[in-house]
Design a protein around this motif. Structure first.
Motif, PDB file in Angstrom:
ATOM      1  N   VAL A 165      17.440  14.395   4.909  1.00 34.21           N
ATOM      2  CA  VAL A 165      16.434  13.460   4.400  1.00 34.21           C
ATOM      3  C   VAL A 165      16.412  13.523   2.882  1.00 34.21           C
ATOM      4  CG1 VAL A 165      14.019  12.713   4.508  1.00 34.21           C
ATOM      5  CG2 VAL A 165      15.016  13.932   6.446  1.00 34.21           C
ATOM      6  N   VAL A 166      16.341  12.356   2.245  1.00 40.53           N
ATOM      7  CA  VAL A 166      16.107  12.277   0.808  1.00 40.53           C
ATOM      8  C   VAL A 166      14.738  11.639   0.580  1.00 40.53           C
ATOM      9  CG1 VAL A 166      16.766  11.105  -1.330  1.00 40.53           C
ATOM     10  CG2 VAL A 166      18.501  12.224   0.060  1.00 40.53           C
ATOM     11  N   PHE A 167      13.917  12.307  -0.214  1.00 36.18           N
ATOM     12  CA  PHE A 167      12.615  11.793  -0.616  1.00 36.18           C
ATOM     13  C   PHE A 167      12.735  11.292  -2.050  1.00 36.18           C
ATOM     14  CE2 PHE A 167      12.016  15.126   2.497  1.00 36.18           C
ATOM     15  CZ  PHE A 167      11.105  14.580   3.396  1.00 36.18           C
ATOM     16  N   ALA A 168      12.450  10.014  -2.268  1.00 32.37           N
ATOM     17  CA  ALA A 168      12.591   9.406  -3.591  1.00 32.37           C
ATOM     18  C   ALA A 168      11.226   8.919  -4.048  1.00 32.37           C
ATOM     19  CB  ALA A 168      13.587   8.255  -3.539  1.00 32.37           C
ATOM     20  N   ASP A 169      10.676   9.591  -5.060  1.00 34.03           N
ATOM     21  CA  ASP A 169       9.325   9.295  -5.531  1.00 34.03           C
ATOM     22  C   ASP A 169       9.390   8.437  -6.793  1.00 34.03           C
ATOM     23  OD1 ASP A 169       6.602   9.279  -5.845  1.00 34.03           O
ATOM     24  OD2 ASP A 169       6.508  11.275  -6.753  1.00 34.03           O
ATOM     25  N   GLU A 170       9.180   7.135  -6.628  1.00 33.53           N
ATOM     26  CA  GLU A 170       9.237   6.188  -7.749  1.00 33.53           C
ATOM     27  C   GLU A 170      10.523   6.383  -8.558  1.00 33.53           C
ATOM     28  OE1 GLU A 170       7.003   3.939  -8.019  1.00 33.53           O
ATOM     29  OE2 GLU A 170       5.095   4.657  -7.263  1.00 33.53           O
ATOM     30  N   PRO A 171      11.699   6.373  -7.923  1.00 31.89           N
ATOM     31  CA  PRO A 171      12.927   6.726  -8.642  1.00 31.89           C
ATOM     32  C   PRO A 171      13.343   5.721  -9.701  1.00 31.89           C
ATOM     33  CG  PRO A 171      13.464   5.868  -6.480  1.00 31.89           C
ATOM     34  CD  PRO A 171      11.969   6.017  -6.512  1.00 31.89           C
ATOM     35  N   THR A 172      12.767   4.528  -9.680  1.00 30.91           N
ATOM     36  CA  THR A 172      13.156   3.508 -10.662  1.00 30.91           C
ATOM     37  C   THR A 172      12.056   3.212 -11.664  1.00 30.91           C
ATOM     38  OG1 THR A 172      12.422   1.707  -9.209  1.00 30.91           O
ATOM     39  CG2 THR A 172      14.710   2.427  -8.996  1.00 30.91           C
ATOM     40  N   ALA A 173      10.986   3.995 -11.654  1.00 31.86           N
ATOM     41  CA  ALA A 173       9.830   3.699 -12.509  1.00 31.86           C
ATOM     42  C   ALA A 173      10.174   3.561 -13.985  1.00 31.86           C
ATOM     43  CB  ALA A 173       8.752   4.763 -12.304  1.00 31.86           C
ATOM     44  N   PRO A 174      11.036   4.415 -14.577  1.00 31.35           N
ATOM     45  CA  PRO A 174      11.272   4.304 -16.014  1.00 31.35           C
ATOM     46  C   PRO A 174      12.359   3.302 -16.399  1.00 31.35           C
ATOM     47  CG  PRO A 174      12.429   6.215 -15.174  1.00 31.35           C
ATOM     48  CD  PRO A 174      11.718   5.589 -13.997  1.00 31.35           C
ATOM     49  N   LEU A 175      12.912   2.564 -15.429  1.00 33.88           N
ATOM     50  CA  LEU A 175      14.065   1.726 -15.699  1.00 33.88           C
ATOM     51  C   LEU A 175      13.682   0.266 -15.918  1.00 33.88           C
ATOM     52  CD1 LEU A 175      16.501   3.101 -12.965  1.00 33.88           C
ATOM     53  CD2 LEU A 175      16.199   3.901 -15.315  1.00 33.88           C
ATOM     54  N   HIS A 176      14.553  -0.455 -16.609  1.00 40.54           N
ATOM     55  CA  HIS A 176      14.403  -1.894 -16.724  1.00 40.54           C
ATOM     56  C   HIS A 176      14.678  -2.534 -15.374  1.00 40.54           C
ATOM     57  CE1 HIS A 176      13.945  -1.651 -21.018  1.00 40.54           C
ATOM     58  NE2 HIS A 176      15.124  -1.052 -21.154  1.00 40.54           N
ATOM     59  N   GLN A 177      14.187  -3.757 -15.177  1.00 36.89           N
ATOM     60  CA  GLN A 177      14.238  -4.372 -13.853  1.00 36.89           C
ATOM     61  C   GLN A 177      15.663  -4.487 -13.323  1.00 36.89           C
ATOM     62  OE1 GLN A 177      11.393  -7.404 -13.092  1.00 36.89           O
ATOM     63  NE2 GLN A 177      12.733  -8.539 -11.726  1.00 36.89           N
ATOM     64  N   GLY A 178      16.619  -4.894 -14.180  1.00 41.71           N
ATOM     65  CA  GLY A 178      18.003  -5.001 -13.711  1.00 41.71           C
ATOM     66  C   GLY A 178      18.562  -3.673 -13.251  1.00 41.71           C
ATOM     67  N   ASP A 204       5.568  -0.723  -7.058  1.00 42.16           N
ATOM     68  CA  ASP A 204       5.883  -2.038  -7.591  1.00 42.16           C
ATOM     69  C   ASP A 204       6.432  -2.926  -6.486  1.00 42.16           C
ATOM     70  OD1 ASP A 204       6.542  -4.219  -9.043  1.00 42.16           O
ATOM     71  OD2 ASP A 204       7.904  -3.203 -10.432  1.00 42.16           O
ATOM     72  N   PHE A 205       5.539  -3.623  -5.775  1.00 45.59           N
ATOM     73  CA  PHE A 205       6.006  -4.485  -4.697  1.00 45.59           C
ATOM     74  C   PHE A 205       6.814  -5.648  -5.236  1.00 45.59           C
ATOM     75  CE2 PHE A 205       6.149  -5.505  -0.350  1.00 45.59           C
ATOM     76  CZ  PHE A 205       6.134  -6.874  -0.228  1.00 45.59           C
ATOM     77  N   ALA A 206       6.543  -6.040  -6.494  1.00 46.13           N
ATOM     78  CA  ALA A 206       7.345  -7.098  -7.106  1.00 46.13           C
ATOM     79  C   ALA A 206       8.796  -6.668  -7.205  1.00 46.13           C
ATOM     80  CB  ALA A 206       6.800  -7.447  -8.495  1.00 46.13           C
ATOM     81  N   LEU A 207       9.022  -5.365  -7.427  1.00 44.93           N
ATOM     82  CA  LEU A 207      10.383  -4.842  -7.453  1.00 44.93           C
ATOM     83  C   LEU A 207      11.043  -5.040  -6.100  1.00 44.93           C
ATOM     84  CD1 LEU A 207      12.810  -3.160  -8.395  1.00 44.93           C
ATOM     85  CD2 LEU A 207      11.477  -1.123  -7.865  1.00 44.93           C
ATOM     86  N   ASP A 208      10.297  -4.741  -5.037  1.00 49.33           N
ATOM     87  CA  ASP A 208      10.848  -4.936  -3.708  1.00 49.33           C
ATOM     88  C   ASP A 208      11.258  -6.390  -3.501  1.00 49.33           C
ATOM     89  OD1 ASP A 208      10.143  -2.299  -3.293  1.00 49.33           O
ATOM     90  OD2 ASP A 208       8.218  -2.829  -2.409  1.00 49.33           O
ATOM     91  N   GLN A 209      10.405  -7.313  -3.951  1.00 51.66           N
ATOM     92  CA  GLN A 209      10.716  -8.723  -3.789  1.00 51.66           C
ATOM     93  C   GLN A 209      11.922  -9.121  -4.628  1.00 51.66           C
ATOM     94  OE1 GLN A 209       9.285 -10.768  -1.632  1.00 51.66           O
ATOM     95  NE2 GLN A 209       7.999  -9.107  -0.890  1.00 51.66           N
ATOM     96  N   SER A 210      12.009  -8.587  -5.861  1.00 50.89           N
ATOM     97  CA  SER A 210      13.118  -8.949  -6.730  1.00 50.89           C
ATOM     98  C   SER A 210      14.437  -8.412  -6.207  1.00 50.89           C
ATOM     99  CB  SER A 210      12.886  -8.417  -8.153  1.00 50.89           C
ATOM    100  OG  SER A 210      13.016  -7.008  -8.198  1.00 50.89           O
ATOM    101  N   ALA A 211      14.387  -7.354  -5.398  1.00 49.48           N
ATOM    102  CA  ALA A 211      15.600  -6.774  -4.842  1.00 49.48           C
ATOM    103  C   ALA A 211      16.145  -7.595  -3.685  1.00 49.48           C
ATOM    104  CB  ALA A 211      15.339  -5.346  -4.373  1.00 49.48           C
TER     105      ALA A 211
END
Length: 259
Positions: A165-178, A204-211
């Protein structure tokens, strides 16, 4: 009480509070082997606390956590640390790389801690960096890397020992959207190719949608979304994605994200 036989990771009735402020209020969840589950909800909804309880970093004040039919919530601290080292991987919102080590040395740390030989660990770490498109960074130290590259190295470190199992806690928080979408795709694809279960927390549910930009394969980024609100499970509407709706232990509907 034994865990359901179909769930690799299972928790029931989790409660946890910080200085009297509830973070989890009776949360239950079940995750199957190889499943990618996204935990969504605003900041303070309990996502990090849930990940920390499921991974054995925290012991719930009430409730139970099971991994492969073994009770995590009754293990002593040393046994939980061994479990995290050998069977789990963790990705934080910041890479937390060792500045004195190169990218491949950072990625190889779990293997070296497991007692793997230097040459074998180096080869495996470099292979994972290649899979995550940062193979050309293997000999560089973190200060010479871009933030997205450092985060990919952290993803490689979490996957290098083939955890269950990998637990990823906000792994993209500091990154730009792309960069966010790229890192999420890399994590999801790498985990799926090796049958690794992933719990991914994002506010960031908007991130989920953008993905959800369609690619040639229509591969699913997440099989299910579990939403937390004020430390409780909330119903999540389905989006009609490829994975289709399913229900968790508390009857919450699930939805899929496509990349």
């Amino acid at each position: 009480m034994a865990a359901p036989p179909d769930d690799m990771l299972w928790a029931r009735g989790l409660h946890y509070a910080y200085d009297g402020s509830p973070a989890l209020q009776g949360v239950s969840i079940g995750v199957k082997e190889g499943e990618v589950v996204a935990l969504t909800g605003p900041r303070g909804s309990g996502k990090t606390t849930l990940l920390r309880c499921l991974s054995g970093q925290l012991l719930p004040e009430q409730g139970e956590v099971w991994f492969n039919s073994s009770p995590v919530h009754t293990l002593a601290r040393a046994a939980r640390e061994r479990l995290r080292l050998r069977r789990f991987g963790w990705i934080d919102s910041s890479p937390r790389l060792v500045p004195e080590l190169t990218a491949w040395e950072n990625a190889a740390l779990p293997l070296l801690l497991h007692g793997s030989g230097y040459r074998s660990a180096r080869g495996t770490a470099r292979a994972w960096l290649e899979r995550l498109d940062v193979g050309d960074c293997a000999g560089k130290r973190p200060a010479a890397l871009h933030q997205a590259q450092r985060q990919r190295v952290a993803v490689a470190r979490a996957l290098v020992h083939s955890p269950d199992v990998v637990f990823a806690d906000e792994p993209t928080a500091p990154l730009h959207q792309g960069d966010r979408a790229q890192v999420l795709r890399a994590l999801s694809a790498a985990a799926r190719s090796h049958g690794i279960t992933v719990l991914l927390a994002t506010h960031d549910f908007a991130l989920d949608q953008s993905a959800r930009t369609a690619d040639a394969t229509g591969a699913a980024l997440a099989d299910r979304i579990v939403t937390l609100t004020d430390g409780r499970r909330a119903r999540t509407p389905t989006t009609g994605g490829a994975a289709g709706p399913s229900a968790g232990p508390e009857g919450s509907a699930a939805c899929s994200l496509s990349v």
